[in-house]
Design a protein around this motif. Structure first.
Motif, PDB file in Angstrom:
ATOM      1  N   LYS A 137       0.848  -1.201   0.000  1.00  0.00           N
ATOM      2  CA  LYS A 137       0.000   0.000   0.000  1.00  0.00           C
ATOM      3  C   LYS A 137       0.884   1.252   0.000  1.00  0.00           C
ATOM      4  CE  LYS A 137      -4.220  -1.846   1.013  1.00  0.00           C
ATOM      5  NZ  LYS A 137      -4.100  -3.211   0.668  1.00  0.00           N
ATOM      6  N   LYS A 138       0.342   2.334  -0.557  1.00  0.00           N
ATOM      7  CA  LYS A 138       1.067   3.605  -0.625  1.00  0.00           C
ATOM      8  C   LYS A 138       0.858   4.412   0.653  1.00  0.00           C
ATOM      9  CE  LYS A 138       0.959   4.149  -5.587  1.00  0.00           C
ATOM     10  NZ  LYS A 138       0.705   5.048  -6.707  1.00  0.00           N
ATOM     11  N   VAL A 139       1.827   5.274   0.932  1.00  0.00           N
ATOM     12  CA  VAL A 139       1.690   6.205   2.044  1.00  0.00           C
ATOM     13  C   VAL A 139       0.443   7.051   1.792  1.00  0.00           C
ATOM     14  CG1 VAL A 139       2.725   8.211   3.185  1.00  0.00           C
ATOM     15  CG2 VAL A 139       4.153   6.257   2.567  1.00  0.00           C
ATOM     16  N   GLY A 140      -0.376   7.216   2.820  1.00  0.00           N
ATOM     17  CA  GLY A 140      -1.629   7.955   2.712  1.00  0.00           C
ATOM     18  C   GLY A 140      -2.829   7.051   2.501  1.00  0.00           C
ATOM     19  N   ALA A 141      -2.586   5.796   2.138  1.00  0.00           N
ATOM     20  CA  ALA A 141      -3.680   4.857   1.876  1.00  0.00           C
ATOM     21  C   ALA A 141      -4.226   4.281   3.174  1.00  0.00           C
ATOM     22  CB  ALA A 141      -3.190   3.728   0.974  1.00  0.00           C
ATOM     23  N   GLU A 142      -5.451   3.815   3.085  1.00  0.00           N
ATOM     24  CA  GLU A 142      -6.083   3.093   4.190  1.00  0.00           C
ATOM     25  C   GLU A 142      -5.818   1.600   3.977  1.00  0.00           C
ATOM     26  OE1 GLU A 142      -8.208   4.320   6.737  1.00  0.00           O
ATOM     27  OE2 GLU A 142      -7.783   6.385   6.121  1.00  0.00           O
ATOM     28  N   ALA A 143      -5.656   0.875   5.070  1.00  0.00           N
ATOM     29  CA  ALA A 143      -5.458  -0.575   4.997  1.00  0.00           C
ATOM     30  C   ALA A 143      -6.318  -1.220   6.062  1.00  0.00           C
ATOM     31  CB  ALA A 143      -3.994  -0.928   5.205  1.00  0.00           C
ATOM     32  N   GLU A 144      -6.693  -2.461   5.834  1.00  0.00           N
ATOM     33  CA  GLU A 144      -7.522  -3.194   6.784  1.00  0.00           C
ATOM     34  C   GLU A 144      -6.858  -4.540   7.054  1.00  0.00           C
ATOM     35  OE1 GLU A 144     -12.092  -2.977   6.680  1.00  0.00           O
ATOM     36  OE2 GLU A 144     -11.606  -4.958   5.872  1.00  0.00           O
ATOM     37  N   TYR A 145      -6.964  -4.988   8.299  1.00  0.00           N
ATOM     38  CA  TYR A 145      -6.430  -6.299   8.655  1.00  0.00           C
ATOM     39  C   TYR A 145      -7.324  -6.932   9.701  1.00  0.00           C
ATOM     40  CZ  TYR A 145      -4.448  -4.213  12.914  1.00  0.00           C
ATOM     41  OH  TYR A 145      -4.277  -3.588  14.126  1.00  0.00           O
ATOM     42  N   GLU A 146      -7.188  -8.251   9.842  1.00  0.00           N
ATOM     43  CA  GLU A 146      -8.054  -8.991  10.748  1.00  0.00           C
ATOM     44  C   GLU A 146      -7.406  -9.131  12.125  1.00  0.00           C
ATOM     45  OE1 GLU A 146     -10.161 -13.356  10.993  1.00  0.00           O
ATOM     46  OE2 GLU A 146      -9.934 -12.417   9.030  1.00  0.00           O
ATOM     47  N   LEU A 147      -8.172  -8.826  13.163  1.00  0.00           N
ATOM     48  CA  LEU A 147      -7.729  -8.967  14.551  1.00  0.00           C
ATOM     49  C   LEU A 147      -7.885 -10.421  14.993  1.00  0.00           C
ATOM     50  CD1 LEU A 147      -9.506  -5.787  15.951  1.00  0.00           C
ATOM     51  CD2 LEU A 147      -7.067  -6.056  15.505  1.00  0.00           C
ATOM     52  N   PRO A 148      -7.214 -10.816  16.068  1.00  0.00           N
ATOM     53  CA  PRO A 148      -7.332 -12.199  16.548  1.00  0.00           C
ATOM     54  C   PRO A 148      -8.772 -12.629  16.860  1.00  0.00           C
ATOM     55  CG  PRO A 148      -5.487 -11.119  17.620  1.00  0.00           C
ATOM     56  CD  PRO A 148      -6.210 -10.065  16.823  1.00  0.00           C
ATOM     57  N   ASN A 149      -9.622 -11.662  17.231  1.00  0.00           N
ATOM     58  CA  ASN A 149     -11.017 -12.012  17.546  1.00  0.00           C
ATOM     59  C   ASN A 149     -11.897 -12.105  16.300  1.00  0.00           C
ATOM     60  OD1 ASN A 149     -11.464  -9.361  16.800  1.00  0.00           O
ATOM     61  ND2 ASN A 149     -12.049  -8.650  18.846  1.00  0.00           N
TER      62      ASN A 149
END
Length: 165
Positions: A137-149
């Motif tokens: 991803k580029k600087v300034g972009a939003e990213a999503e990831y999954e938490l352990p829960n």
């Protein structure tokens, strides 16, 4: 710095030299030392109740596992340069993120393999949920990831620069 891509691990020359030196030490002097410890403990008598013997054997097992890990890693290693400062997150970079876009809730970490973890900065693997979410991803972009829960967390990438050690 390292970057794992399929069966190849990319290493800087410095990281390669460091891991090679560790392997040589574990395969030579450290192996001879543990063999001596086992022999000395064996001479103490009954092996069933000999804590020194069992501790030395356990240490030997851990050491041999590390030798196998390093051997495999170095066999598939490709030595290259640290990533360029392109504004795109990649392994070998220090990444700064803001959680839920909050500029006061930030985290800076090195995106790299655990083989190159540094004590002066937190290290996240490119295969970790956060690493997978921000990688590429580029600087300034939003990213999503999954938490352990199982829930999702959003972060904004504030900065990505090559790790200088």
């Amino acid at each position: 710095m390292t970057q794992t891509s399929e069966n190849v691990t990319w290493l800087t020359q410095e990281a390669y030299d460091q891991l090679k030196a560790e392997l040589e030490h574990l395969s030579g002097p450290a192996r001879a030392e543990i063999t001596e410890k086992i022999a000395a403990a064996r001479e103490e008598g009954d092996l069933k109740e000999n804590a020194g013997y069992h501790a030395a054997k356990e240490e030997q097992g851990k050491q041999e596992l590390r030798v196998r890990q390093l051997t495999q890693l170095l066999q598939t290693a490709k030595v290259g340069e640290a990533p360029a400062a392109t504004g795109v997150v990649a392994p070998g970079m220090v990444v700064t993120i803001a959680f839920d876009g909050d500029p006061d809730d930030t985290l800076s970490f090195l995106l790299a393999s655990r083989e190159y973890a540094s004590s002066d900065i937190e290290t996240y693997s490119p295969q970790s949920p956060l690493g997978t979410g921000v990688n590429g991803k580029k600087v300034g972009a939003e990213a999503e990831y999954e938490l352990p829960n199982g829930k999702k967390a959003a972060v904004k990438i504030l900065d990505a620069k090559p790790y200088t050690g």
